[in-house]
Design a protein around this motif. Structure first.
Motif, short mmCIF file in Angstrom:
data_model
loop_
_atom_site.label_atom_id
_atom_site.label_comp_id
_atom_site.label_asym_id
_atom_site.label_seq_id
_atom_site.Cartn_x
_atom_site.Cartn_y
_atom_site.Cartn_z
N LYS A 293 -22.32 6.85 -16.01
CA LYS A 293 -22.65 8.28 -15.99
C LYS A 293 -23.58 8.58 -14.83
O LYS A 293 -24.47 7.78 -14.50
CB LYS A 293 -23.32 8.70 -17.30
N LEU A 294 -23.40 9.74 -14.23
CA LEU A 294 -24.29 10.20 -13.18
C LEU A 294 -25.48 10.93 -13.80
O LEU A 294 -25.47 11.26 -14.99
CB LEU A 294 -23.55 11.11 -12.21
N ASN A 295 -26.46 11.21 -12.97
CA ASN A 295 -27.66 11.91 -13.46
C ASN A 295 -27.33 13.28 -14.05
O ASN A 295 -28.02 13.77 -14.94
CB ASN A 295 -28.67 12.08 -12.32
N ASN A 296 -26.27 13.92 -13.52
CA ASN A 296 -25.89 15.24 -14.01
C ASN A 296 -25.03 15.20 -15.27
O ASN A 296 -24.54 16.23 -15.74
CB ASN A 296 -25.16 16.03 -12.91
N GLY A 297 -24.81 14.00 -15.81
CA GLY A 297 -24.03 13.86 -17.02
C GLY A 297 -22.56 13.60 -16.81
O GLY A 297 -21.82 13.33 -17.77
N GLU A 298 -22.09 13.66 -15.56
CA GLU A 298 -20.67 13.43 -15.28
C GLU A 298 -20.30 11.99 -15.62
O GLU A 298 -20.98 11.04 -15.25
CB GLU A 298 -20.37 13.70 -13.81
N THR A 299 -19.19 11.83 -16.34
CA THR A 299 -18.71 10.51 -16.74
C THR A 299 -17.77 9.96 -15.68
O THR A 299 -16.90 10.67 -15.16
CB THR A 299 -17.97 10.59 -18.09
N LEU A 300 -17.93 8.69 -15.36
CA LEU A 300 -17.13 8.05 -14.32
C LEU A 300 -15.93 7.34 -14.93
O LEU A 300 -15.89 7.05 -16.12
CB LEU A 300 -17.99 7.02 -13.57
N ASP A 301 -14.96 7.04 -14.09
CA ASP A 301 -13.80 6.23 -14.50
C ASP A 301 -14.08 4.74 -14.31
O ASP A 301 -13.19 3.92 -14.55
CB ASP A 301 -12.56 6.62 -13.69
N TYR A 302 -15.31 4.40 -13.90
CA TYR A 302 -15.66 3.01 -13.63
C TYR A 302 -16.56 2.49 -14.74
O TYR A 302 -17.60 3.07 -15.05
CB TYR A 302 -16.36 2.88 -12.28
N ALA A 303 -16.17 1.37 -15.35
CA ALA A 303 -16.96 0.75 -16.42
C ALA A 303 -17.68 -0.48 -15.86
O ALA A 303 -18.34 -0.40 -14.82
CB ALA A 303 -16.05 0.39 -17.59
N PHE A 304 -17.53 -1.64 -16.51
CA PHE A 304 -18.23 -2.86 -16.09
C PHE A 304 -17.28 -3.72 -15.26
O PHE A 304 -16.63 -4.63 -15.76
CB PHE A 304 -18.74 -3.61 -17.31
N GLY A 305 -17.17 -3.39 -13.98
CA GLY A 305 -16.23 -4.08 -13.09
C GLY A 305 -14.79 -3.77 -13.42
O GLY A 305 -13.89 -4.52 -13.02
N LEU A 306 -14.55 -2.70 -14.15
CA LEU A 306 -13.21 -2.29 -14.57
C LEU A 306 -13.03 -0.80 -14.35
O LEU A 306 -13.96 -0.01 -14.59
CB LEU A 306 -12.98 -2.61 -16.05
N GLU A 307 -11.84 -0.43 -13.90
CA GLU A 307 -11.51 0.98 -13.71
C GLU A 307 -10.65 1.46 -14.87
O GLU A 307 -9.65 0.82 -15.23
CB GLU A 307 -10.76 1.17 -12.39
N LEU A 308 -11.04 2.58 -15.46
CA LEU A 308 -10.30 3.15 -16.58
C LEU A 308 -9.51 4.35 -16.07
O LEU A 308 -10.06 5.24 -15.43
CB LEU A 308 -11.27 3.59 -17.69
N GLY A 309 -8.22 4.36 -16.36
CA GLY A 309 -7.40 5.44 -15.83
C GLY A 309 -6.16 5.65 -16.65
O GLY A 309 -6.08 5.28 -17.83
N LYS A 310 -5.17 6.26 -16.00
CA LYS A 310 -3.88 6.50 -16.63
C LYS A 310 -2.77 6.20 -15.63
O LYS A 310 -2.96 6.37 -14.43
CB LYS A 310 -3.75 7.95 -17.11
N TYR A 311 -1.65 5.77 -16.16
CA TYR A 311 -0.44 5.63 -15.36
C TYR A 311 0.70 6.30 -16.12
O TYR A 311 1.04 5.87 -17.23
CB TYR A 311 -0.11 4.17 -15.08
N LYS A 312 1.22 7.36 -15.54
CA LYS A 312 2.30 8.12 -16.16
C LYS A 312 1.97 8.49 -17.61
O LYS A 312 2.80 8.41 -18.51
CB LYS A 312 3.61 7.35 -16.09
N GLY A 313 0.71 8.85 -17.82
CA GLY A 313 0.28 9.29 -19.14
C GLY A 313 -0.25 8.20 -20.05
O GLY A 313 -0.84 8.50 -21.09
N LEU A 314 -0.06 6.94 -19.70
CA LEU A 314 -0.54 5.82 -20.53
C LEU A 314 -1.92 5.37 -20.05
O LEU A 314 -2.16 5.26 -18.85
CB LEU A 314 0.44 4.65 -20.47
N LEU A 315 -2.81 5.09 -21.01
CA LEU A 315 -4.15 4.61 -20.66
C LEU A 315 -4.08 3.24 -20.01
O LEU A 315 -3.31 2.37 -20.45
CB LEU A 315 -5.02 4.55 -21.91
N THR A 316 -4.89 3.02 -18.98
CA THR A 316 -4.92 1.73 -18.28
C THR A 316 -6.36 1.27 -18.08
O THR A 316 -7.29 2.06 -18.01
CB THR A 316 -4.24 1.82 -16.90
N VAL A 317 -6.51 -0.05 -17.99
CA VAL A 317 -7.78 -0.70 -17.65
C VAL A 317 -7.44 -1.77 -16.61
O VAL A 317 -6.52 -2.57 -16.82
CB VAL A 317 -8.44 -1.36 -18.87
N GLY A 318 -8.18 -1.81 -15.52
CA GLY A 318 -7.87 -2.84 -14.54
C GLY A 318 -8.80 -2.80 -13.35
O GLY A 318 -9.81 -2.10 -13.33
N HIS A 319 -8.44 -3.59 -12.35
CA HIS A 319 -9.18 -3.63 -11.09
C HIS A 319 -8.31 -4.29 -10.03
O HIS A 319 -7.57 -5.23 -10.32
CB HIS A 319 -10.49 -4.39 -11.23
#
Length: 569
Positions: A293-319
């Motif tokens: 999270k940023l100071n302004n409260g914005e949530t990031l797509d980056y976790a602990f050395g992992l990127e959280l996202g979507k591919y064609k609507g499906l949730l993904t975790v990777g790097h």
């Protein structure tokens, strides 16, 4: 006693069965295997580097294969057991190591990093380990700092001491900690140093003892010595004109941000730990997937050395990862308990795109169920024809203020092209009158360019994004065409308090050219007044109260506003 022995034997059997299950492939239907091999057909040759693949579902490898050559000198083929350098895929294991030490009560994620690395400069703002994890520290990227200071990436040996030597002389951050998210390898090298100092073990020893051995990842380790011999190792390659290849190898004695060596088979064991944890437990997994999270409260797509996202609507975790001639990706689809690992030894391959193509095959039914909601984005496979007049209305120079980056679009041979930087130029394929993809790369259908017309006092805009990622906004600006006399104003020598080499600006063949230690001359292109771009990045010249050029600020992507002062005379 007999019962106790029977229970012990049963437990051991279950443990070893679970170790083996992730690596023992269950053959998929023949048509799926053939379609998967087709994805890698281009590299399945004896005269080319290639990739190793593992496809995982429900805790087992359901298909694995090697394509191409691990060693072109000695005709060694790639197999699923081939060991690859995986570059930034390393970061999830570095973050995991920090979490394990936090579980043991040996550190806190909110500790000041100078508690463990006091030789770092005091920038006047608290930088925590958590900032390092989520790339929100503001620390400048180590590779780009070393390059500015004269190191040649992959040619000159880079050690932890070298990284610390350039960090120790820094005067400024890119931004106040927590204000922005800018990817920085520096933070992960520092975390590996913290692991070493807190645990009393080398980073390689700690990760082997606490992660790789418990999971049975017997071919995985952090290479912290460039001269160590690696059995069954894949060499990295880069393409040359004419279709030949040359070696592209790493040259590091540093680990944390990079330097993990592993196989697609071992990665299956790590992947399954996210469903049935044997390392860290449930709370560990929850934290690994915790977004920054940023100071302004914005949530990031980056976790602990992992990127959280979507591919064609499906949730993904990777790097992903990329160093020298190595490219890597492992993408997990957690809701489907399905993952794909692709490790490659050619800089010209996009493992992410290959992993997604494999997912298209095995998750076809899941993706089909989402088709009605996918209508918001134009179909990348369907192109349209636009008139020259329509394309002319889209060409121009566009500026992203946040990153101080420029894009240039122009018409050539009836096609709209985009120049992403001095050496990265591509043809665009129109999907609609305002929406384009890159036409000439394997990953181009994921590269999005959307033009928005001027409205009121707002200029025309170009929105650039990749896949389902957040778009970057570029605004149309008026290009600057300096005279010879104006170019000459910038000529001179420039120095920085933060690195040693002298940077010189000269006018040569009508162009402003930057010369510096261990690098070829960099011909700079004018953008807007007092701003030029080159291979090095964006250079913004500064002027004193008498309007004379006094220095410049350099932004390279992961370094912002690096200050140089013009020498007198």
């Amino acid at each position: 006693m007999k019962c106790i022995l029977q229970v012990a034997v049963s437990i051991m059997f279950l443990v070893f069965s679970s170790l083996a299950s992730a690596q023992t492939p269950i053959a998929p239907p023949t048509d799926l295997a053939e379609r998967t091999d087709k994805v890698f057909e281009k590299w399945n040759r004896t005269d080319s580097p290639g990739c190793a693949l593992s496809v995982m579902r429900d805790g087992r490898i359901i298909y694995k294969h090697g394509y191409g050559m691990a060693d072109l000198d000695h005709n060694v083929t790639i197999t699923p057991s081939t060991v690859f350098h995986v570059a930034s895929m390393s970061k999830q294991f570095t973050a995991a190591s920090i979490l394990l030490l936090a579980q043991q009560g040996k550190l806190s994620l909110d500790d000041d990093i100078r508690k463990y690395i006091p030789e770092l400069p005091n920038f006047g703002s608290l930088i925590t380990i958590r900032h390092l994890i989520h790339h929100t520290s503001g620390l400048r990227d180590q590779w780009e700092l070393l390059e500015l200071a004269g190191w040649r990436y992959s040619l000159d040996l880079i050690t932890d001491d070298d990284v610390m030597s350039v960090l120790a002389t820094q005067k400024e951050l890119n931004f106040k900690p927590g204000e922005k998210h800018v990817y920085s390898n520096t933070g992960y090298t520092l975390m590996a140093i913290i692991v070493r100092r807190v645990s009393g073990l080398s980073f390689r020893e700690f990760t082997t003892k606490n992660i790789f051995e418990p999971l049975g990842m017997t071919h995985t380790f952090f290479r912290d010595d460039h001269a160590v011999i690696v059995k069954n190792n894949a060499y990295g390659y880069e393409s040359e004109k004419g279709g030949s290849f040359r070696l592209g190898l790493t040259n590091f004695d540093t680990a944390g941000a990079t330097s993990l060596h592993t196989t697609v088979e071992d990665l299956a064991l790590w992947d399954e730990n996210f469903y049935h944890p044997r390392v860290g437990g449930a709370s560990f997994l929850e934290q690994m997937l915790q977004r920054g999270k940023l100071n302004n409260g914005e949530t990031l797509d980056y976790a602990f050395g992992l990127e959280l996202g979507k591919y064609k609507g499906l949730l993904t975790v990777g790097h992903r990862g990329g160093d020298a001639g190595y490219r890597s990706d492992m993408t997990r689809f957690p809701e489907q308990h399905f993952s794909v690992a692709v490790l490659c030894n050619s800089a010209g391959i996009s493992p992410l795109r290959l992993a997604q193509s494999v997912a298209d095959i095995y998750l076809a039914q899941d993706l089909k169920a989402l088709e009605p909601s996918a209508a918001a984005t134009p179909n990348p496979g369907v192109g349209i024809n636009l008139t020259e007049q329509q394309l002319l209305g889209l060409q121009g120079l566009y500026w992203n203020r946040d990153d101080d980056q420029f894009l240039k679009t122009y018409l050539k041979e009836g096609k709209l092209r985009v120049s992403l930087d001095i050496e990265d130029d591509h043809a665009l394929k129109p999907v609609s009158e305002t929406f384009f993809h890159i036409a000439d790369t394997p990953w181009g259908d994921r590269a999005n360019f959307r033009f928005e017309p001027a409205a009121g006092d707002k200029p025309r805009r170009l929105l650039q994004s990749f896949g389902d990622g957040k778009p970057k906004t570029f605004e149309a600006v008026t290009p600057f065409t300096p005279s010879m006399a104006e170019r000459a104003e910038y000529a001179g020598s420039y120095v920085s308090e933060e690195i040693d080499p002298v940077y010189r600006m000269i006018v040569q063949d009508g162009k402003l050219v930057l010369t510096r230690l261990k690098h070829k001359p960099d011909s700079l292109e004018p953008r807007i007044r007092d701003v030029y771009s080159g291979e090095i990045g964006t250079i913004r010249f500064t002027r004193d109260s008498n309007h004379r050029v006094s220095g410049f600020l350099l932004s390279t992507g992961r370094i912002r506003n690096f200050r140089f002062t013009r020498r007198a005379n």
